[in-house]
Design an enzyme around this catalytic site. Structure first.
Site, PDB file in Angstrom:
ATOM      1  N   HIS A  31      -2.052  32.672  26.252  1.00 26.97           N
ATOM      2  CA  HIS A  31      -0.957  31.701  26.095  1.00 26.97           C
ATOM      3  C   HIS A  31      -1.450  30.284  26.395  1.00 26.97           C
ATOM      4  O   HIS A  31      -1.076  29.333  25.706  1.00 26.97           O
ATOM      5  CB  HIS A  31       0.197  32.033  27.042  1.00 26.97           C
ATOM      6  CG  HIS A  31       0.781  33.398  26.874  1.00 26.97           C
ATOM      7  ND1 HIS A  31       0.591  34.398  27.786  1.00 26.97           N
ATOM      8  CD2 HIS A  31       1.573  33.924  25.893  1.00 26.97           C
ATOM      9  CE1 HIS A  31       1.245  35.490  27.392  1.00 26.97           C
ATOM     10  NE2 HIS A  31       1.840  35.233  26.248  1.00 26.97           N
ATOM     11  N   VAL A 170      -8.092  35.338  22.774  1.00 27.72           N
ATOM     12  CA  VAL A 170      -8.812  35.101  24.041  1.00 27.72           C
ATOM     13  C   VAL A 170      -9.053  36.460  24.700  1.00 27.72           C
ATOM     14  O   VAL A 170      -8.148  37.300  24.763  1.00 27.72           O
ATOM     15  CB  VAL A 170      -7.993  34.187  24.971  1.00 27.72           C
ATOM     16  CG1 VAL A 170      -8.693  34.008  26.313  1.00 27.72           C
ATOM     17  CG2 VAL A 170      -7.761  32.840  24.298  1.00 27.72           C
ATOM     18  N   ARG A 181       0.572  43.257  28.705  1.00 24.24           N
ATOM     19  CA  ARG A 181       0.653  44.696  28.976  1.00 24.24           C
ATOM     20  C   ARG A 181      -0.538  45.225  29.772  1.00 24.24           C
ATOM     21  O   ARG A 181      -0.470  46.326  30.311  1.00 24.24           O
ATOM     22  CB  ARG A 181       0.756  45.472  27.666  1.00 24.24           C
ATOM     23  CG  ARG A 181       2.094  45.275  26.972  1.00 24.24           C
ATOM     24  CD  ARG A 181       2.305  46.333  25.900  1.00 24.24           C
ATOM     25  NE  ARG A 181       3.709  46.442  25.557  1.00 24.24           N
ATOM     26  CZ  ARG A 181       4.322  45.643  24.696  1.00 24.24           C
ATOM     27  NH1 ARG A 181       3.662  44.700  24.091  1.00 24.24           N
ATOM     28  NH2 ARG A 181       5.614  45.796  24.456  1.00 24.24           N
TER      29      ARG A 181
HETATM   30  P1  AMP Z   1       3.689  37.335  23.903  1.00 26.17           P
HETATM   31  O1  AMP Z   1       4.108  36.600  25.129  1.00 26.17           O
HETATM   32  O2  AMP Z   1       2.871  38.565  24.180  1.00 26.17           O
HETATM   33  O3  AMP Z   1       4.802  37.556  22.921  1.00 26.17           O
HETATM   34  O4  AMP Z   1       2.673  36.383  23.172  1.00 26.17           O
HETATM   35  C1  AMP Z   1       3.031  35.054  22.874  1.00 26.17           C
HETATM   36  C2  AMP Z   1       1.989  34.483  21.961  1.00 26.17           C
HETATM   37  O5  AMP Z   1       0.711  34.524  22.605  1.00 26.17           O
HETATM   38  C3  AMP Z   1       1.845  35.287  20.670  1.00 26.17           C
HETATM   39  O6  AMP Z   1       1.660  34.371  19.597  1.00 26.17           O
HETATM   40  C4  AMP Z   1       0.609  36.089  20.910  1.00 26.17           C
HETATM   41  O7  AMP Z   1      -0.078  36.441  19.724  1.00 26.17           O
HETATM   42  C5  AMP Z   1      -0.214  35.136  21.746  1.00 26.17           C
HETATM   43  N1  AMP Z   1      -1.238  35.849  22.492  1.00 26.17           N
HETATM   44  C6  AMP Z   1      -1.067  36.952  23.265  1.00 26.17           C
HETATM   45  N2  AMP Z   1      -2.249  37.386  23.726  1.00 26.17           N
HETATM   46  C7  AMP Z   1      -3.192  36.535  23.251  1.00 26.17           C
HETATM   47  C8  AMP Z   1      -4.611  36.447  23.376  1.00 26.17           C
HETATM   48  N3  AMP Z   1      -5.317  37.336  24.101  1.00 26.17           N
HETATM   49  N4  AMP Z   1      -5.253  35.444  22.742  1.00 26.17           N
HETATM   50  C9  AMP Z   1      -4.551  34.553  22.002  1.00 26.17           C
HETATM   51  N5  AMP Z   1      -3.213  34.575  21.845  1.00 26.17           N
HETATM   52  C10 AMP Z   1      -2.549  35.555  22.451  1.00 26.17           C
END
Ligand code: AMP
Length: 276
Positions: A31, A170, A181
């Site tokens: 994020h 990342v 998760r």
């Molecule tokens: P989430 O909070 O899991 O819904 O993710 C929010 C945003 O962060 C989404 O666009 C995800 O694809 C992105 N995101 C989650 N994990 C990663 C990561 N390891 N690297 C880059 N972006 C990520």
């Protein structure tokens, strides 16, 4: 901001361009990388923190999704985010809300097949956020490659002018993609989880050596996953990078996507690797 009214007021004066980073909280370096990209591109940055009940196909998964708003707000502040919208469920879906945004073909395979209703929930909440915020740019992670494609399709079809920008995945030093998760993994599962990355890289190596058969590349991923007793594969895929249709053969010069979903106990992880 908690309410639509507060959001509208804060955005009225905000210098443009406006960059949006939608999240479900429990923020990590993935994020942060999206926030840094927004900071580099945009005069005003806004993050949203909303654990969207409609995108969880299992109630238990929604209940146990990790949450820590105070820590998330501190991270937004550290990253220089100007505005945070952290609404309650009724503010996003007011009483009587009765619309679903349902994207077609690109939402059906892979995560769409494995998690019925998931992408309807994603497309619906992102359409609402795009509409409420009117950002110039919105940043999403390549880790959720199909999600990016679904959101691009939704924005194009609904004539929403926000530009959807995909940012690199990342990873931890051992290759595991950062994910909210990951916190649910036991120490043994955490030690096993980099097998997703190893499986993807094994298939990418085979492809780089000249293998073009989708079946052979899927088998290369399965073989690596098969060596890890804690890993239960949900799917492995070699798909067209534009449509996500499974490929019999990878065509040189056309984008393809290697992707997989794997369970470790009750925790389900996904990852992918584009090839072209
Ligand atoms: P989430 O909070 O899991 O819904 O993710 C929010 C945003 O962060 C989404 O666009 C995800 O694809 C992105 N995101 C989650 N994990 C990663 C990561 N390891 N690297 C880059 N972006 C990520």
């Amino acid at each position: 901001m908690r309410t639509r009214a507060e959001l509208r007021e804060a955005l009225a004066e905000a210098p443009r361009p406006l960059g949006l980073v939608p999240t479900m909280g429990w923020l990590h370096d993935g994020h942060r990388s999206l926030m840094q990209r927004a900071r580099a591109d945009d005069a005003t940055t806004i993050a949203t923190i909303f654990v969207n009940p409609r995108q969880f196909n299992e109630a238990a998964d929604f209940q146990r999704y990790p949450r820590n708003e105070a820590r998330d707000l501190a991270i937004c502040e550290e990253e220089g985010i100007d505005l945070v919208f952290a609404p309650g469920v009724d503010e996003v879906y007011p009483p009587g809300f009765d619309t679903v945004v349902s994207v077609g073909a690109v939402a059906r395979p892979l995560e769409g097949a494995a998690r019925p209703g998931h992408f309807d929930g994603v497309a619906t909440v992102v359409a609402i956020l795009f509409d409420l915020i009117g950002a110039d740019h919105a940043y999403f992670g390549q880790k959720d490659a199909q999600q990016v494609m679904v959101i691009r399709q939704m924005a194009r079809d609904l004539a929403i002018p926000t530009e959807v920008i995909a940012c690199p995945t990342v990873r931890e030093a051992d290759g595991l993609a950062l994910s909210s998760r990951n916190v649910h993994l036991s120490p043994a599962e955490r030690a096993a989880a980099p097998v997703l990355r190893r499986a993807l890289l094994a298939a990418r190596d085979r492809w780089a050596e000249g293998e073009r058969s989708g079946e052979a590349l899927r088998a290369a991923m399965q073989a690596v996953l098969g060596e890890e007793p804690l890993a239960t594969p949900a799917y492995v895929s070699v798909a067209d990078g534009r449509t996500l249709a499974e490929l019999d053969r990878v065509v040189d010069g056309a984008p393809a996507l290697l992707s997989l979903a794997v369970r470790f106990g009750s925790t389900r992880l996904i990852d992918n690797e584009p090839i072209a």
